[in-house]
Design a protein around this motif. Structure first.
Motif, mmCIF file in Angstrom:
data_model
loop_
_atom_site.group_PDB
_atom_site.id
_atom_site.type_symbol
_atom_site.label_atom_id
_atom_site.label_comp_id
_atom_site.label_asym_id
_atom_site.label_seq_id
_atom_site.Cartn_x
_atom_site.Cartn_y
_atom_site.Cartn_z
ATOM 1 N N TRP B 13 0.598 -1.428 -0.104
ATOM 2 C CA TRP B 13 -0.084 0.353 0.070
ATOM 3 C C TRP B 13 1.050 1.243 -0.449
ATOM 4 O O TRP B 13 0.686 2.574 -0.849
ATOM 5 N N ARG B 16 2.358 1.621 -3.712
ATOM 6 C CA ARG B 16 1.144 2.135 -4.420
ATOM 7 C C ARG B 16 1.383 4.317 -3.672
ATOM 8 O O ARG B 16 1.789 4.774 -4.283
ATOM 9 N N GLN B 17 1.159 4.250 -2.952
ATOM 10 C CA GLN B 17 1.090 5.644 -2.540
ATOM 11 C C GLN B 17 2.331 7.079 -2.896
ATOM 12 O O GLN B 17 2.156 7.777 -3.634
ATOM 13 N N ASN B 20 3.386 5.477 -7.151
ATOM 14 C CA ASN B 20 1.888 5.395 -7.991
ATOM 15 C C ASN B 20 2.241 4.103 -9.210
ATOM 16 O O ASN B 20 1.231 4.557 -10.293
ATOM 17 N N ARG B 21 2.135 3.691 -8.456
ATOM 18 C CA ARG B 21 2.227 2.469 -9.434
ATOM 19 C C ARG B 21 1.448 0.879 -8.539
ATOM 20 O O ARG B 21 2.123 0.558 -7.472
#
Ligand SMILES: Cc1cc2nc3c(=O)[nH]c(=O)nc-3n(C[C@H](O)[C@H](O)[C@H](O)COP(=O)(O)OP(=O)(O)OC[C@H]3O[C@@H](n4cnc5c(N)ncnc54)[C@H](O)[C@@H]3O)c2cc1C
Ligand code: FES
Lengths: 363, 371
Positions: B13, B16-17, B20-21
């Motif tokens: 998580w 991803r933050q 950006n992927r």
């Protein structure tokens, strides 16, 4: 706009298609190597910037770290994100460079961008009332918008927009002006707003909470560096974008003249509605080759580093049909943008007296 | 360390933050690849260890995948991905080596025939050299050896020998006593792939009966016929495995059918989709139905001959796929219930759990997919 007959428009289309076909036929390893090199440069700058930032209590380190991070954001947004999302590298089949899934390092969500920019702006370029990028529904940049006293303040609005550009772009799809008029309701925009808060929140979390927090003793320095890097990107990207369509000679169009237009007419509109600026290789790289805005607008999905190579051919085509190829030094082009913003903040009569060159009749 | 981005939810998580992927570990690939391509996280890399020539048009490529590759069962295949002139290409190949070899020294082998004008196979033969890396998928496919040792028959043509080599060597190493017959069809004597490995097997493993037939040898053209099957003792009790060109597989299925071998005991692995001319007119009325994607909790209705791949994509899922025409098997996925019709063969599936290719499967009534 330069008037061309239907057959001239057809011929114009053929000439431009031919340039495009040549490039498409030649796409290959060179283009793949180019974009991968740029991606590598971006990763080095971002990793370097973030690692150095906590040591920013030493002033030269702060300057270096901030510049590295700012440049990394600029390169990621302009040469990688914007261009990848146009599908310039889809032919490579690399999921990391796929136009439909790419997510960039800015507050605006990739999906929102693909709708507002790739579709609306690139299809309806400079059509007043349809291209919401023209003045971002905030600035009056042509006589098609009726002057109101509030426009007197538009230079201040411009400064705000360029400073907070990523948030302006992020909120673009909210269509605030239509909400205000009551054309649409806030309820219709809830899915968009959710998307916006998710992506915008993610960006703010990263730069303004997470990285400062993990470097707690020097959090203010890291925060300041990150804010500055974002500001640097905001100022530069908005400036480049403004130079692309709001220079003195960039034309605007009406819905009627573009309704049901042919591909040739669309090409003509892209050629006359966009403007380039000249500069060194680095300027072009940092502008994502939007310094070749004309080439970008006629061929939005060709790898951007090809634009310099074909610009001579595009200029020759323009010459053939007597179309003005709008280019100039960066300072000159940007100067005319500022003049346009200032000029149209004034009532028309005053403007035409002060700056007669900005007297393009209502499109 | 990087792999943890994928395995730990919290880290994933966060990744991803920050990056950006959806595959944050791959963010650093451009830098890691510079150090060593094998470190890349976006795909599983494999290094080419050696390349040996089998026949004039076939070579064996020994690869060593990165340590996080999870291994395979004999008879499975992988999707191989490599960049040719800047374009990423993916093709499917069977593993011709055994799982025990991989367990011992971490290497696997692909035995690849050069297709006429074939882009990837041609490039691999001409340009690939030991030391370079390419990407491999996890292994997939259900062309497995019998679970309990039982008599079996292999009917194989040309490069179709690849998954069979893995089967035979695995069974031989386990010391299986159940009789195994291999009918191997090649164009000429010189086209026998892995002839040494086959000779060793035939010599050291008494359970194996090996017959090689040449179909194009002047004066000695021997095509598959009932005569050949007649010589296989107890054929109707054998589990049958077919792998080779379409024509051979069709003929073999026919002949086995006539000898009352039930369809459930015939296993095929197809290297290419059946030719389009075989594609059948589907009866539009019986098609479509409610489709449930179990893992993602999505549900939708389909009508007409939309494939499950299209339906899944329309529902906002992005299942793995490649060719979209039934060739590469990358879209293979488990159907947990319901019937589907294969667009290429016109065959209707059973209604239980089985592996289907999303891109050529059309729902016939309600189906549930493990996606
Ligand atoms: C499950 C599975 C396992 C496979 N295992 C092996 C293996 O172990 N060894 C091996 O050599 N091959 C194997 N194949 C076949 C292999 O995938 C193809 O040979 C390969 O995809 C051809 O790629 P290419 O880029 O060279 O050809 P392309 O450039 O894609 O095709 C060139 C021409 O060949 C035709 N063509 C493409 N694939 C095939 C095919 N399979 N048969 C006949 N003509 C074809 C195309 O229609 C085209 O006209 C397997 C295929 C599948 C689906
Ligand atoms: S078999 Fe290739 S996508 Fe389905």
């Amino acid at each position: 706009m330069q008037r061309l007959t239907e057959s001239q428009l057809n011929e114009l289309q053929q000439d431009l298609d031919q340039i495009r076909d040549q490039v498409i036929a030649d796409l290959g390893e060179r283009d793949a190597n180019y974009i991968r090199r740029v991606v590598r440069l971006h990763r080095s700058l971002e990793v370097g910037g973030r690692v150095m930032m906590p040591f920013g209590f030493i002033p030269p380190v702060f300057l270096t770290a901030t510049t590295a991070l700012g440049l990394s954001k600029i390169i990621e947004n302009m040469e990688i994100g914007h261009n990848v999302m146009h599908g310039q590298y889809d032919w490579m089949n690399d999921p990391s460079l796929n136009s439909q899934t790419y997510e960039w390092d800015t507050a605006c969500g990739g999906d929102s961008w693909r709708r507002t920019h790739n579709y609306e702006h690139h299809t309806y370029t400079n059509i007043i009332g349809k291209d919401r990028d023209y003045g971002y529904a905030l600035l009056r940049l042509s006589e098609d918008d009726k002057w109101r006293p509030a426009h007197l303040l538009q230079f201040a609005n411009y400064v705000l927009l360029t400073t907070f550009f990523q948030w302006g772009v992020g909120l673009h799809e909210l269509e605030f002006e239509r909400l205000r008029k009551g054309d649409i309701t806030l309820k219709e925009k809830i899915p968009f707003l959710k998307e916006f808060f998710r992506k915008g929140g993610r960006q703010a979390f990263k730069d303004y909470i997470f990285f400062p927090a993990v470097t707690l003793p020097v959090a203010p320095i890291v925060l300041a560096g990150n804010v500055s890097a974002n500001l640097m990107r905001n100022l530069w990207s908005s400036t480049v974008i403004f130079c692309g369509h709001f220079t003195q000679d960039a034309e605007t169009f009406t819905e009627e003249e573009s309704d049901g237009e042919s591909k040739g007419h669309w090409y003509l509109r892209q050629l006359t509605g966009s403007s380039n600026f000249t500069g060194s290789r680095w300027v072009h790289l940092l502008s994502g080759h939007l310094s070749y805005q004309i080439e970008h607008h006629v061929f939005p999905d060709l790898p951007a580093h090809r634009y310099p190579e074909i610009s001579g051919q595009v200029e020759a085509v323009c010459k053939k049909y007597g179309i003005h190829y709008n280019t100039g030094r960066f300072a000159k082009q940007y100067g005319t943008v500022l003049k346009r913003i200032a000029g149209y903040s004034l009532p028309d009569r005053l403007r035409t007296r002060l700056w007669p060159e900005f007297s393009q009749p209502a499109a | 360390m990087l792999a943890q981005f994928q395995t730990s939810n919290a880290l994933h998580w966060l990744g991803r933050q920050l990056f950006n992927r959806t595959d944050p570990a791959a963010f650093f690939d451009p830098l890691l690849e510079r150090i060593d391509p094998m470190l890349a996280q976006q795909t599983i890399r494999a290094r080419v260890v050696s390349i040996t020539t089998e026949t004039a048009d076939t070579r064996t490529f020994v690869l060593k995948p990165a340590s996080r590759w999870q291994g395979f069962r004999a008879g499975q295949h992988i999707a191989l991905t490599l960049d040719i002139n800047g374009v990423r290409r993916t093709r499917t190949f069977s593993l011709s080596s055994t799982p025990s070899q991989w367990q011992e020294n971490g290497t696997i082998a692909l035995t690849i025939k050069r297709i006429k004008d074939g882009l990837v196979t041609g490039w691999m033969h001409d340009c690939l050299t030991p030391g370079e890396t390419l990407s491999v998928s996890e292994a997939f496919g259900d062309f497995g050896i019998p679970e309990a040792a039982e008599p079996s028959l292999y009917i194989v043509g040309g490069s179709g020998i690849t998954p069979v080599l893995s089967h035979l060597e695995t069974m031989a190493a386990a010391g299986s006593h159940a009789p195994v017959t291999l009918l191997y069809y090649v164009r000429t004597r010189n086209d026998v792939i892995a002839s040494k490995r086959l000779a060793v097997l035939a010599e050291q493993w008494p359970a194996l009966t090996l017959s090689i037939f040449t179909t194009n040898e002047p004066g000695k053209a021997q095509r598959l016929s009932d005569q050949h099957l007649h010589q296989v003792p107890g054929i109707s009790a054998r589990r049958c495995y077919l792998c080779g060109p379409e024509g051979l597989m069709d003929l073999a299925s026919d002949l086995l059918d006539r000898r009352d071998v039930p369809e459930s005991r015939i296993h095929c692995t197809r290297f290419s989709a059946p030719p389009m001319k075989d594609a059948v007119e589907l009866d539009a009325d019986s098609l479509g139905g409610q489709v449930q994607f179990a893992k993602s909790g999505k549900q939708t209705d389909s009508r007409g001959d939309a494939s499950l791949l299209d339906i899944a994509e329309a529902s906002g899922l992005s299942p793995k796929h490649g060719c979209r025409m039934g060739i590469c098997h990358q879209c293979s996925c488990t159907k947990t219930s319901g019937t589907v019709i294969n667009r290429l063969t016109g065959k209707t599936s059973g209604n239980g759990e089985e592996t289907i290719q999303l891109c050529v499967s059309v729902p016939a009534g309600a189906v549930a997919i493990d996606l």
